[in-house]
Enzyme design. Structure first.
Site, mmCIF file in Angstrom:
data_model
loop_
_atom_site.group_PDB
_atom_site.id
_atom_site.type_symbol
_atom_site.label_atom_id
_atom_site.label_comp_id
_atom_site.label_asym_id
_atom_site.label_seq_id
_atom_site.Cartn_x
_atom_site.Cartn_y
_atom_site.Cartn_z
ATOM 1 C CD1 TRP B 322 -2.789 1.153 0.779
ATOM 2 C CD2 TRP B 322 -1.512 2.322 2.023
ATOM 3 N NE1 TRP B 322 -3.565 2.573 1.105
ATOM 4 C CE2 TRP B 322 -2.763 3.241 1.807
ATOM 5 C CE3 TRP B 322 -0.626 3.040 2.683
ATOM 6 C CZ2 TRP B 322 -2.725 4.447 2.362
ATOM 7 C CZ3 TRP B 322 -0.404 4.239 2.994
ATOM 8 C CH2 TRP B 322 -1.942 4.918 2.950
ATOM 9 C CG HIS B 323 3.357 2.327 3.258
ATOM 10 N ND1 HIS B 323 2.585 1.343 3.635
ATOM 11 C CD2 HIS B 323 3.406 3.359 4.224
ATOM 12 C CE1 HIS B 323 2.297 1.991 5.264
ATOM 13 N NE2 HIS B 323 2.769 2.999 5.296
ATOM 14 N N GLY B 324 3.862 1.812 -1.358
ATOM 15 C CA GLY B 324 4.372 1.803 -2.587
ATOM 16 C C GLY B 324 4.730 0.947 -3.591
#
Lengths: 458, 470
Positions: B322-324
């Site tokens: 989700w963060h990257g």
């Protein structure tokens, strides 16, 4: 504090900025204020092509953003005071750290022969028609130079040098990377040369302090790039002539480059012009010897160049005067709309000194041009000048030695990421000579968009 | 547009509150103003992607209506699945397609063209936010929102649009229909906003100069020695916390000033005494999202051990992703997954020494941030090895050349660290507030912080010479 009072104070602060900024903007456009000319230059970042309602709408959005930035950044009340107060605090903090760290890193103090007494010395340069330091008859007392680290993240870093009172920009890349970059530049210059037989190639480098032999005497904690210049000269093909601005003494640094801007001043540039034309004259005497021009000081201009203003170290107190060449004897020319003698008259009449210390006088006086035609010349020689902002200050007088001159400045004429094959331009325009005139980081390492790999498509 | 932008502070925000003040007695008008201003806010960065926002609102609004109308469980499930697939497909396409194709090329040896798609700002946040609405509708935990403009106002409200917190629909469902803003609410919102702005501008941005200078400057991290590497990662730890927490404070503050009560997103995470404790305090809106919508539906911890381990690793893989779209984020997620699994079994055996447990937790967190921050596996290993002393203790010359040894930045980092200490963070203000004139002194301090933040932002905006690129 009661909630109502707190709300009132905070809202008042925001409302003052909300209401006052457009008033200041209006007064700058129609009134006595000048908030818009001397600060940030906001340009519309995205332009949507096509003639559709959607692109028109998007372009309107972008223009609105630019307008709001101009109003709510450049025109906020007390902007100059806010900026300078924070800059002063940053400077003070930097000095504290510098005073602790620098003595640990400082090498033995170096005494040099020449003494420099500060910014006012630039006013003594009127009527000087050539660069280079004068021979001293008596040995002055030795001077201890030292540098103050001002900031940066390694690429680049910024220093002040005392008691020279100059600002300096220093590249901090690692050794292996610089070597690879220099080797790459050489390889592609040679490729270009081989792809265009029969053309004379010349390279002139605008030297920074970092390539000079005196660099480490003046700046502590950074590495000289002189080895890469020596490597470049050693590996350059012998049929490509090369010269560069000499910076052998601290006096050269003061005399030939601005104190607060990263460009050479007219003394350094004029010396460069002489070296270039002399270099080319050896192959093509029909272009003539360098012309003698008088150097004159523009009255009432004191400015802080790119290094001074952008890094925000006007507090150092360094400043530059502004000198130009008297080009009134220049032959008539066409090919562009830049009338250098009109610009000269404007500057000397004081039409530009109203802009204040933050204005870029160098770029204003020397805007880049694409083409020059000197119809009265009959040398049979046409020049392609691959340059940057260093070349701008002497392009006109260099071009005056040729019939036609074509100027390309990356990344403005051609974007940095675009490969442009120069063979066609050279053939179509009957180019006889190519001059690469760049400042050192661009020439040696291809920084800032001057990557020679993009000069040929194969 | 960012909250720390001068145009936002001096134009957008005052204009917004003026408009909402004019229509303060009309909820529909206020929601319309939120919607309109939020679109303008988003358009400042990405005008084209407003269409994506509108599409997301439209599809999920329709899904909500269908869920409300469909009595049949299988039909409701079909609508839910369709909506979730749509939302994840949107997110997947814009955020992950390039990463997926790159890795297909690496594994298969193919040379498929890798699309260069600009990531719409905030898509990870607003996609998850709107999914919470659809899922809660399916679970009958919320009522359908029949007004698409209200649903739009919930989704795109500018305080939390681009950087969270991820606001569940049920948190503000009632306030969308009926809310008021008292003087206390507005004052609280202003105070919270100023605190957040100060955290971002005065601490996070200064710490960022050190972190970026050492990790992304022109000098390799291995040149700085262990001291430099630790300084870089401590600076980054301060930066990421104060940046994100500052933004959350500003979002919560603005929300309160608008009449919304967003939930807290951080609870002093650097006070944690274990990684598990850290994740109960850090980015709470994201961890609770994954807990409620992924972990628990998968069975949570009410399953056999091997299945529980699988659930944990899945959740943490998704958290990282989700963060990257990058392997270091996946590695970071799995790193914490493994740590949390290990803690489940081992925490009970650790000595009950608070300081030791706290230091161990901080060590684990900082190592995690190293993986999170370094974009390549080689940089991760270089940084970690340098932190462990593989490149010597310190290289002062390289540190000096990096431009990070500035008392200003070091002071900001020290203040950031001090701000994590409970005695300074909460006890001191509480004691001061309790004294006569203490509350006034704190408010004066806030106003000074606002003015200082404005000055620093003005300085940061000062870039007068584009010709410097010449």
């Amino acid at each position: 504090m009661k909630d109502r009072i707190f709300i009132a104070v905070v809202c008042s602060i925001l409302l003052i900025f909300f209401l006052a900024s457009p008033v200041i903007a209006a007064l700058s456009v129609w009134g006595p204020l000048d908030a818009l000319n001397t600060k940030n230059l906001f340009v519309t970042e995205k332009i949507y092509g096509g003639d559709t309602p959607a692109s028109a709408l998007l372009n309107t959005v972008e223009e609105t953003k630019t307008f709001l930035r101009n109003v709510y950044i450049n025109c906020i009340p007390f902007y100059d005071s806010l900026v300078s107060s924070v800059q002063s605090a940053e400077m003070s903090m930097l000095r504290v750290t510098d005073n602790v760290v620098r003595p640990i890193l400082t090498r033995d103090s170096v005494s040099v022969l020449q003494n420099d007494s500060g910014a006012d010395d630039t006013s003594d340069k009127t009527d000087k028609t050539g660069g280079g330091s004068e021979t001293q008859k008596e040995e002055p007392p030795p001077v201890d130079y030292y540098s103050i680290f001002l900031g940066g993240n390694g690429r680049p870093n910024f220093y002040a040098i005392e008691p020279l009172k100059v600002l300096e920009r220093v590249e901090g890349a690692r050794d292996k990377e610089l070597e690879k970059l220099a080797e790459r530049q050489l390889r592609h210059i040679h490729r270009l040369r081989e792809a265009t037989p029969g053309i004379n190639y010349y390279i002139y480098m605008g030297t920074r302090l970092q390539e000079s032999a005196i660099f480490n005497d003046l700046i502590t904690g950074a590495d000289s790039t002189l080895p890469y210049l020596e490597f470049f000269i050693d590996c350059l093909d012998s049929d490509i002539k090369f010269d560069y601005m000499r910076m052998d003494t601290p006096e050269d640094r003061v005399n030939k480059s601005f104190r607060t801007d990263h460009h050479w001043n007219i003394f350094g540039a004029y010396e460069g012009y002489q070296q270039i034309i002399n270099m080319m004259y050896e192959d093509s005497p029909e272009i003539g010897r360098p012309v003698e021009y008088e150097i004159i000081q523009v009255p009432d201009i004191k400015w802080f160049g790119s290094l001074g203003s952008t890094i925000g170290h006007n507090d150092m107190g360094y400043a530059d005067n502004f000198h130009i060449l008297d080009t009134s004897s220049l032959p008539r020319y066409g090919g562009n709309n830049y009338r250098i003698n009109d610009m000269l008259a404007s500057f000397m009449n004081g039409e530009f000194n109203k802009f204040g210390v933050g204005f870029d006088y160098y770029a204003a006086y020397n805007p880049p041009q694409d083409k020059y035609v000197f119809p009265d010349n009959d040398t049979g020689r046409n020049l392609l000048l691959l340059g940057d902002s260093y070349s701008w200050s002497i392009t006109t007088i260099i071009a005056s030695h040729f019939d036609r001159t074509y100027c390309h400045n990356r990344p403005w004429t051609i974007p940095a990421d675009v490969t442009y094959d120069y063979r066609e331009l050279i053939a179509e325009n009957e180019i006889t000579d190519v001059l690469i005139l760049l400042y050192s980081s661009r020439l040696l390492f291809g920084y800032d968009g001057t990557d020679f790999a993009r000069m040929l498509t194969d | 547009m960012l909250f720390s932008d001068l145009v936002f502070l001096f134009f957008f925000l005052p204009l917004f509150f003026l408009c909402t003040f004019i229509f303060k007695n009309s909820i529909p008008a206020k929601n319309m103003i939120i919607l309109a201003f939020s679109f303008v806010f988003y358009a400042w960065g990405e005008p084209v992607y407003i269409l994506l926002l509108i599409l997301s609102i439209a599809v999920n609004y329709a899904a909500g209506l269908l869920l409300d109308m469909a009595g049949n469980k299988s039909r409701r499930k079909a609508v839910l699945v369709g909506a979730v697939i749509f939302n994840l497909a949107l997110l997947g396409f814009f955020k992950y397609i390039g990463f997926i194709i790159e890795n297909i090329n690496v594994i298969s040896g193919l040379a498929l063209p890798v699309p260069e798609i600009e990531l719409p700002i905030g898509i990870s946040f607003y996609t998850f936010q709107i999914m919470s609405y659809v899922i809660d509708m399916y679970r009958s935990e919320v009522k359908v929102q029949e007004n698409p403009l209200y649903l739009g106002a919930y989704l795109v409200a500018f305080p939390q649009l681009i950087a969270g917190p991820i606001v569940r629909y049920q948190t503000i469902a009632e306030e969308l229909e009926e809310r008021s803003v008292s003087t206390e609410d507005f004052a609280y919102g202003m105070r919270r906003f100023i605190i957040g702005l100060s955290k971002k501008v005065l601490i996070a941005n200064q710490a960022a100069v050190v972190a970026d200078g050492l990790l992304s400057g022109g000098i390799e991290i291995t040149s700085f020695g262990a001291a430099g590497a630790w300084l870089a990662m401590i600076a980054y730890s301060v930066q990421i916390y104060y940046d994100f927490n500052g933004y959350s404070d500003m979002a919560i503050g603005m929300g309160r000033a608008m009449g919304f009560h967003y939930l807290e997103n951080f609870k002093n995470p650097y006070q944690a005494d274990s990684a598990s404790d850290f994740w109960r305090r850090w980015h709470i809106s994201l961890s609770t999202f994954f807990r409620d919508y992924v972990y628990i539906p998968m069975g949570g911890n009410r399953v056999p051990v091997h299945r529980w381990i699988f659930n944990m690793l899945t959740v943490w893989l998704l958290t990282g992703l989700w963060h990257g779209a990058s392997w270091n984020f996946i590695l970071w997620g799995l790193y914490f997954g493994v740590i949390l699994i290990a803690e489940k079994f081992l925490l009970k055996y650790r000595p009950k020494i608070k300081a030791l447990n706290h230091i161990t937790a901080l060590f684990i967190i900082i190592i995690g941030w190293t993986i999170f921050r370094c974009e390549s596996l080689s940089l991760i290993s270089d940084t970690l090895l340098t932190m462990l002393g593989a490149s010597g203790l310190i290289d002062l010359k390289s540190l000096y050349a990096s431009g990070t040894l500035n008392l200003l930045y070091i002071t900001a980092i020290i203040c950031g660290i001090a701000g994590c200490v409970p005695a300074i963070r909460t006890t001191l203000p509480s004691k001061l507030r309790a004294r006569p004139g203490g509350a006034t002194a704190l408010d004066i301090g806030l106003i000074m912080a606002l003015l200082l933040s404005i000055a620093v932002l003005a300085r940061g905006s000062y870039n007068p010479f584009i010709y410097f690129r010449f």
